[in-house]
Design a protein around this motif. Structure first.
Motif, PDB file in Angstrom:
ATOM      1  N   GLY A 338       0.821  -1.209   0.000  1.00 44.62           N
ATOM      2  CA  GLY A 338       0.000   0.000   0.000  1.00 44.62           C
ATOM      3  C   GLY A 338       0.856   1.261   0.000  1.00 44.62           C
ATOM      4  O   GLY A 338       0.610   2.201  -0.757  1.00 44.62           O
ATOM      5  N   GLN A 339       1.889   1.248   0.831  1.00 41.40           N
ATOM      6  CA  GLN A 339       2.809   2.405   0.888  1.00 41.40           C
ATOM      7  C   GLN A 339       3.404   2.673  -0.494  1.00 41.40           C
ATOM      8  O   GLN A 339       3.473   3.817  -0.940  1.00 41.40           O
ATOM      9  CB  GLN A 339       3.954   2.120   1.863  1.00 41.40           C
ATOM     10  N   ASN A 340       3.841   1.605  -1.156  1.00 46.86           N
ATOM     11  CA  ASN A 340       4.490   1.771  -2.464  1.00 46.86           C
ATOM     12  C   ASN A 340       3.525   2.275  -3.527  1.00 46.86           C
ATOM     13  O   ASN A 340       3.885   3.111  -4.352  1.00 46.86           O
ATOM     14  CB  ASN A 340       5.137   0.457  -2.905  1.00 46.86           C
ATOM     15  N   VAL A 341       2.305   1.748  -3.498  1.00 51.09           N
ATOM     16  CA  VAL A 341       1.299   2.224  -4.450  1.00 51.09           C
ATOM     17  C   VAL A 341       1.128   3.736  -4.295  1.00 51.09           C
ATOM     18  O   VAL A 341       1.107   4.484  -5.272  1.00 51.09           O
ATOM     19  CB  VAL A 341      -0.049   1.496  -4.221  1.00 51.09           C
ATOM     20  N   LEU A 342       1.082   4.204  -3.052  1.00 47.82           N
ATOM     21  CA  LEU A 342       0.850   5.631  -2.827  1.00 47.82           C
ATOM     22  C   LEU A 342       2.058   6.478  -3.230  1.00 47.82           C
ATOM     23  O   LEU A 342       1.892   7.593  -3.730  1.00 47.82           O
ATOM     24  CB  LEU A 342       0.446   5.895  -1.379  1.00 47.82           C
ATOM     25  N   LEU A 343       3.260   5.935  -3.037  1.00 43.28           N
ATOM     26  CA  LEU A 343       4.443   6.676  -3.484  1.00 43.28           C
ATOM     27  C   LEU A 343       4.361   6.931  -4.989  1.00 43.28           C
ATOM     28  O   LEU A 343       4.715   8.001  -5.479  1.00 43.28           O
ATOM     29  CB  LEU A 343       5.718   5.898  -3.161  1.00 43.28           C
ATOM     30  N   ASP A 344       3.870   5.937  -5.713  1.00 45.09           N
ATOM     31  CA  ASP A 344       3.720   6.073  -7.165  1.00 45.09           C
ATOM     32  C   ASP A 344       2.532   6.949  -7.539  1.00 45.09           C
ATOM     33  O   ASP A 344       2.629   7.832  -8.381  1.00 45.09           O
ATOM     34  CB  ASP A 344       3.499   4.686  -7.784  1.00 45.09           C
ATOM     35  N   HIS A 388       5.224  16.486  14.360  1.00 43.10           N
ATOM     36  CA  HIS A 388       4.766  16.127  13.018  1.00 43.10           C
ATOM     37  C   HIS A 388       3.371  15.540  13.171  1.00 43.10           C
ATOM     38  O   HIS A 388       2.971  15.182  14.280  1.00 43.10           O
ATOM     39  CB  HIS A 388       5.725  15.131  12.340  1.00 43.10           C
ATOM     40  N   PRO A 389       2.630  15.409  12.085  1.00 40.83           N
ATOM     41  CA  PRO A 389       1.287  14.834  12.196  1.00 40.83           C
ATOM     42  C   PRO A 389       1.345  13.324  12.486  1.00 40.83           C
ATOM     43  O   PRO A 389       2.378  12.692  12.256  1.00 40.83           O
ATOM     44  CB  PRO A 389       0.668  15.090  10.818  1.00 40.83           C
ATOM     45  N   TYR A 390       0.245  12.775  12.965  1.00 40.40           N
ATOM     46  CA  TYR A 390       0.118  11.341  13.209  1.00 40.40           C
ATOM     47  C   TYR A 390      -1.134  10.805  12.519  1.00 40.40           C
ATOM     48  O   TYR A 390      -2.124  11.531  12.372  1.00 40.40           O
ATOM     49  CB  TYR A 390       0.008  11.056  14.708  1.00 40.40           C
ATOM     50  N   ILE A 391      -1.051   9.513  12.130  1.00 42.44           N
ATOM     51  CA  ILE A 391      -2.219   8.866  11.531  1.00 42.44           C
ATOM     52  C   ILE A 391      -2.523   7.579  12.285  1.00 42.44           C
ATOM     53  O   ILE A 391      -1.616   6.785  12.552  1.00 42.44           O
ATOM     54  CB  ILE A 391      -1.964   8.517  10.040  1.00 42.44           C
ATOM     55  N   LEU A 392      -3.793   7.389  12.626  1.00 43.69           N
ATOM     56  CA  LEU A 392      -4.229   6.097  13.158  1.00 43.69           C
ATOM     57  C   LEU A 392      -4.998   5.371  12.059  1.00 43.69           C
ATOM     58  O   LEU A 392      -5.859   5.949  11.415  1.00 43.69           O
ATOM     59  CB  LEU A 392      -5.120   6.290  14.387  1.00 43.69           C
ATOM     60  N   MET A 393      -4.625   4.118  11.823  1.00 42.75           N
ATOM     61  CA  MET A 393      -5.277   3.286  10.801  1.00 42.75           C
ATOM     62  C   MET A 393      -5.717   1.976  11.439  1.00 42.75           C
ATOM     63  O   MET A 393      -5.257   1.613  12.513  1.00 42.75           O
ATOM     64  CB  MET A 393      -4.283   2.929   9.687  1.00 42.75           C
ATOM     65  N   VAL A 402      -5.888   0.979   1.477  1.00 39.84           N
ATOM     66  CA  VAL A 402      -4.991   1.867   0.722  1.00 39.84           C
ATOM     67  C   VAL A 402      -5.678   3.211   0.491  1.00 39.84           C
ATOM     68  O   VAL A 402      -5.074   4.281   0.635  1.00 39.84           O
ATOM     69  CB  VAL A 402      -4.611   1.227  -0.639  1.00 39.84           C
ATOM     70  N   SER A 403      -6.963   3.143   0.164  1.00 46.75           N
ATOM     71  CA  SER A 403      -7.723   4.348  -0.114  1.00 46.75           C
ATOM     72  C   SER A 403      -7.861   5.218   1.148  1.00 46.75           C
ATOM     73  O   SER A 403      -7.732   6.444   1.093  1.00 46.75           O
ATOM     74  CB  SER A 403      -9.097   3.919  -0.647  1.00 46.75           C
ATOM     75  N   THR A 404      -8.096   4.567   2.276  1.00 43.87           N
ATOM     76  CA  THR A 404      -8.181   5.304   3.543  1.00 43.87           C
ATOM     77  C   THR A 404      -6.844   5.947   3.889  1.00 43.87           C
ATOM     78  O   THR A 404      -6.788   7.096   4.336  1.00 43.87           O
ATOM     79  CB  THR A 404      -8.607   4.355   4.692  1.00 43.87           C
ATOM     80  N   LEU A 405      -5.760   5.210   3.646  1.00 45.55           N
ATOM     81  CA  LEU A 405      -4.433   5.773   3.928  1.00 45.55           C
ATOM     82  C   LEU A 405      -4.168   6.986   3.024  1.00 45.55           C
ATOM     83  O   LEU A 405      -3.635   8.002   3.471  1.00 45.55           O
ATOM     84  CB  LEU A 405      -3.343   4.709   3.760  1.00 45.55           C
ATOM     85  N   ALA A 406      -4.560   6.882   1.756  1.00 48.07           N
ATOM     86  CA  ALA A 406      -4.412   8.019   0.832  1.00 48.07           C
ATOM     87  C   ALA A 406      -5.154   9.237   1.385  1.00 48.07           C
ATOM     88  O   ALA A 406      -4.642  10.352   1.397  1.00 48.07           O
ATOM     89  CB  ALA A 406      -4.954   7.660  -0.544  1.00 48.07           C
ATOM     90  N   HIS A 407      -6.377   8.989   1.863  1.00 49.12           N
ATOM     91  CA  HIS A 407      -7.218  10.052   2.419  1.00 49.12           C
ATOM     92  C   HIS A 407      -6.535  10.700   3.638  1.00 49.12           C
ATOM     93  O   HIS A 407      -6.358  11.915   3.686  1.00 49.12           O
ATOM     94  CB  HIS A 407      -8.568   9.444   2.811  1.00 49.12           C
ATOM     95  N   GLU A 408      -6.148   9.871   4.602  1.00 45.53           N
ATOM     96  CA  GLU A 408      -5.552  10.404   5.832  1.00 45.53           C
ATOM     97  C   GLU A 408      -4.209  11.081   5.548  1.00 45.53           C
ATOM     98  O   GLU A 408      -3.870  12.074   6.178  1.00 45.53           O
ATOM     99  CB  GLU A 408      -5.403   9.308   6.896  1.00 45.53           C
ATOM    100  N   LEU A 409      -3.460  10.532   4.601  1.00 46.92           N
ATOM    101  CA  LEU A 409      -2.196  11.178   4.238  1.00 46.92           C
ATOM    102  C   LEU A 409      -2.433  12.558   3.634  1.00 46.92           C
ATOM    103  O   LEU A 409      -1.606  13.455   3.774  1.00 46.92           O
ATOM    104  CB  LEU A 409      -1.397  10.299   3.276  1.00 46.92           C
ATOM    105  N   GLY A 410      -3.571  12.726   2.976  1.00 51.29           N
ATOM    106  CA  GLY A 410      -3.926  14.055   2.472  1.00 51.29           C
ATOM    107  C   GLY A 410      -4.008  15.055   3.623  1.00 51.29           C
ATOM    108  O   GLY A 410      -3.418  16.134   3.574  1.00 51.29           O
ATOM    109  N   HIS A 411      -4.706  14.664   4.692  1.00 50.41           N
ATOM    110  CA  HIS A 411      -4.801  15.534   5.872  1.00 50.41           C
ATOM    111  C   HIS A 411      -3.422  15.759   6.487  1.00 50.41           C
ATOM    112  O   HIS A 411      -3.073  16.862   6.888  1.00 50.41           O
ATOM    113  CB  HIS A 411      -5.709  14.906   6.925  1.00 50.41           C
ATOM    114  N   THR A 412      -2.675  14.665   6.592  1.00 48.25           N
ATOM    115  CA  THR A 412      -1.359  14.751   7.236  1.00 48.25           C
ATOM    116  C   THR A 412      -0.415  15.676   6.473  1.00 48.25           C
ATOM    117  O   THR A 412       0.277  16.511   7.058  1.00 48.25           O
ATOM    118  CB  THR A 412      -0.768  13.327   7.391  1.00 48.25           C
TER     119      THR A 412
END
Ligand SMILES: [Zn+2]
Length: 625
Positions: A338-344, A388-393, A402-412
């Motif tokens: 998931g992390q790699n997909v988002l990096l791309d 720095h910001p934090y994310i709880l998943m 992956v989609s939720t992580l993309a969303h939360e990373l937007g906020h972060t």
């Protein structure tokens, strides 16, 4: 300054993850956030909290001095600012720690200390906003000219001062405040009716099964594959509300009248103006949304025709809308995948973005794994300004994770860039822009997944889910926004409003949106009662439209970036780095689209039509075979 505290408190609902059996100490460090970046230990946290408990009292000493001179105003604000910054930081630590496992009562006790401290802050600083409001405009301007350091506080002060014409005398304010006791009545009545006293209709499904239509049973069976079943379920539910339409209409009418009484007393032209004023939004943002969505109804009609085709129906009814458009395709992702997909996928946002993204993985800003007692859902918090910001998943190895992580990373990322660019007092962003960065990321992820899909089936699933999201969030939410506006306008014009009248207004809107007369979707008679099933009209005040605007602006910004390349990407950073340094419409304009123009909706419709082109192309292929 105490307004800030409320926002944090509301962020954390206490629901824990009921499913996981994994203990926290079994999780690898790389999958856990590192709270030691905020405080190395609970003792260090306690030291700050003790300090705050003492220092906060000193904030009271500035009472009566704020309007004296630019120096005294600055002294009070900067002293308070430093304390609030530390307050946030200690709050984020306590809440993140307690969310790791809600069953650990020692950690819950830390949060209780924070709540008590927050209340104390609120009490001690209660004099500040009224006192700042008392300072005449000319004097404030003189203060700013004398003391350049005050510039950091210009938005904070303007947000107080701009309420002057809507603030009454002290005695009047007291009377108005006393009505707070009954202000929530209609919502309470609706809640009791809806959750407890309303009879649940009973239906017999095609299988012979007898079902009582509770809220959860309704959301389950309205998606039934058997068409007669889903019709029966929707008709019975809405008719069961229709049986009470006069009572429910009188109740909602009471709420709308209450909104108007408050707005009128505060010298607003309309309830809409009053509601939007908290974010300093002009009513044109709202009217533009409704006008533009109405102008683009043919795109909704195309989506409905496509749904009809994909479900293989001769005639689409409103009760068919909840059936999934495309069968779910299972896609599996580990955390690392998931992390790699988002990096791309997020590469279009530039190196600067991807570098921080990588940092958020490497430096453990994110807590991934569902464990025993962990808070459910997901959130991002940027409140630890100096850290720095934090994310709880709660990662479940699927595409939704992956989609939720993309969303939360937007906020972060939004928090990260704003915290880095803006002084603390301007770093927090308004609700109206908060969901833009998250929506941009979800859009980019979808585009990436479509471009890299392994099969047509997978591609169709992603496109189809995205299309449904656009349809429900943009068109359905805007139809609600239009209804909310219409019933308020009636009351404001002094016209009577009844349950019957609400049915008429609602039915007209839905038939128009869904193209009933032109045969795109049949809106059956009982749909006129749907308004009374939606709790938001009572619980919120002109709020739901922001679901639509966030998705529209986020989608439009991505379209803008795809069309115009680097300059548009650079402009997008004006939101990411802007925090609360300007009012929302200006920030959005600086990012490249004007919320008061038809452009955002047009760009979003362009995207929605392209999604349908792609879907039709795939469908054409399979139908040829
Ligand atoms: Zn969000």
């Amino acid at each position: 300054m105490h307004k800030i505290l409320l926002t944090i408190a509301l962020l954390f609902f206490l629901t824990n993850n009921a499913f996981s059996q994994v203990e926290r100490d079994q999780v690898e460090d790389k999958h856990k956030w590192n709270l030691a970046d905020i405080y190395p230990s609970v003792e260090a946290w306690q030291a700050d909290v003790d300090m705050l408990n003492t220092e906060v009292e000193k904030l009271g000493d500035f009472k009566g001095t704020l309007g004296e001179s630019s120096e005294s105003l600055y002294k009070a604000l900067s002293f308070g600012n430093d304390l609030v910054k530390t307050l946030w930081q200690s709050w984020i630590y306590a809440s993140n720690l307690s969310n790791e496992n809600l069953n650990i009562s020692e950690n819950q006790a830390l949060l209780q200390q924070m709540r008590a401290l927050g209340t104390k802050f609120g009490e001690v600083t209660a004099y500040m906003e009224p006192e700042i409001l008392q300072i005449p405009k000319e004097k404030i301007e003189q203060f700013f000219a004398e003391k350049p350091e005050l510039a950091d506080y210009d938005m904070y002060i303007d947000n107080i001062q701009r309420l002057r014409e809507h603030t009454l005398t002290e005695a009047e304010e007291k009377i108005l405040a006393s009505f707070g006791l009954i202000a929530g009545n209609q919502n309470e009545v609706y809640g009791i009716f809806n959750n407890a006293e309303k009879p649940f209709p009973k239906v017999t499904l095609s299988t012979g099964e007898e079902v009582e239509l509770t809220a959860s049973a309704y959301s389950k069976y309205r998606t039934a594959e058997n068409r007669a079943d889903r019709e029966l379920v929707m008709k019975s539910l809405f008719e069961s509300y229709g049986d009470f339409k006069n009572m429910l209409g009188a109740n909602l009418g009471g709420k709308v009248k209450k909104d108007w009484v408050y707005a009128k007393n505060r010298k607003y032209e309309s309830s809409l103006e009053a509601a939007l004023n908290s974010d300093n939004l002009p009513t044109a943002v709202y009217s533009t949304l409704i006008e533009q969505v109405n102008n683009n109804l043919p795109t909704l009609h195309r989506a409905l025709d496509l749904k009809k085709r994909m479900l293989g129906l001769d005639e689409l009814h409103y009760y068919d809308l909840y059936v999934p458009l495309v069968k779910k395709v299972d896609m599996s992702f580990t955390v690392e995948e998931g992390q790699n997909v988002l990096l791309d996928a997020l590469k279009p946002l530039g190196n600067e973005y991807v570098t921080v993204l990588q940092k958020s993985y490497d430096d453990r800003w994110i807590d991934y794994i569902p464990t025993v007692g962990k808070r459910s859902g997901a959130y991002s918090t940027g409140g630890a300004y100096d850290v720095h910001p934090y994310i709880l998943m709660n990662w479940t190895d699927d595409f939704e994770s992956v989609s939720t992580l993309a969303h939360e990373l937007g906020h972060t990322m939004h928090s990260y860039f704003s915290n880095k660019t803006q002084p603390f007092v301007k770093s927090d962003y308004a609700t109206f822009v908060a969901e833009i960065a998250s929506t941009v990321n979800e859009n980019l992820l979808n585009d990436y997944m479509v471009a890299n899909a392994k099969s047509d089936e997978e591609k169709l699933y992603i496109l189809g889910s995205y299309l449904e999201l656009l349809r429900t969030t943009i068109f359905r939410q805007t139809s609600f926004a239009e209804f909310e506006w219409e019933i308020h306008k009636k009351v404001e014009a002094g016209e009577p409003i009844t349950g019957e009248g609400m049915c008429e207004i609602y039915f007209d809107i839905v038939k128009r949106y869904y193209g009933h007369d032109a045969g795109h979707c049949v809106v059956d008679d009982y749909i006129q009662y749907e308004w009374s099933y939606i709790p938001h009209f009572l619980g919120y005040n002109y709020y739901v439209f922001q679901y639509a605007t966030s998705l529209i602006y986020g989608t439009a910004l991505v379209e803008n970036m795809m069309e115009n390349g680097q300059p548009a990407v650079d402009a997008y950073y004006n939101i990411l780095k802007g925090g609360g340094s300007k009012y929302s419409p200006e920030l959005i304009k600086d990012a490249g689209i004007d919320p008061m123009s038809p452009e955002p909706v047009q760009l979003t419709m362009q995207k929605m039509n392209r999604v349908m082109d792609q879907m039709e192309e795939i469908l054409g292929k399979t139908e040829d075979n």
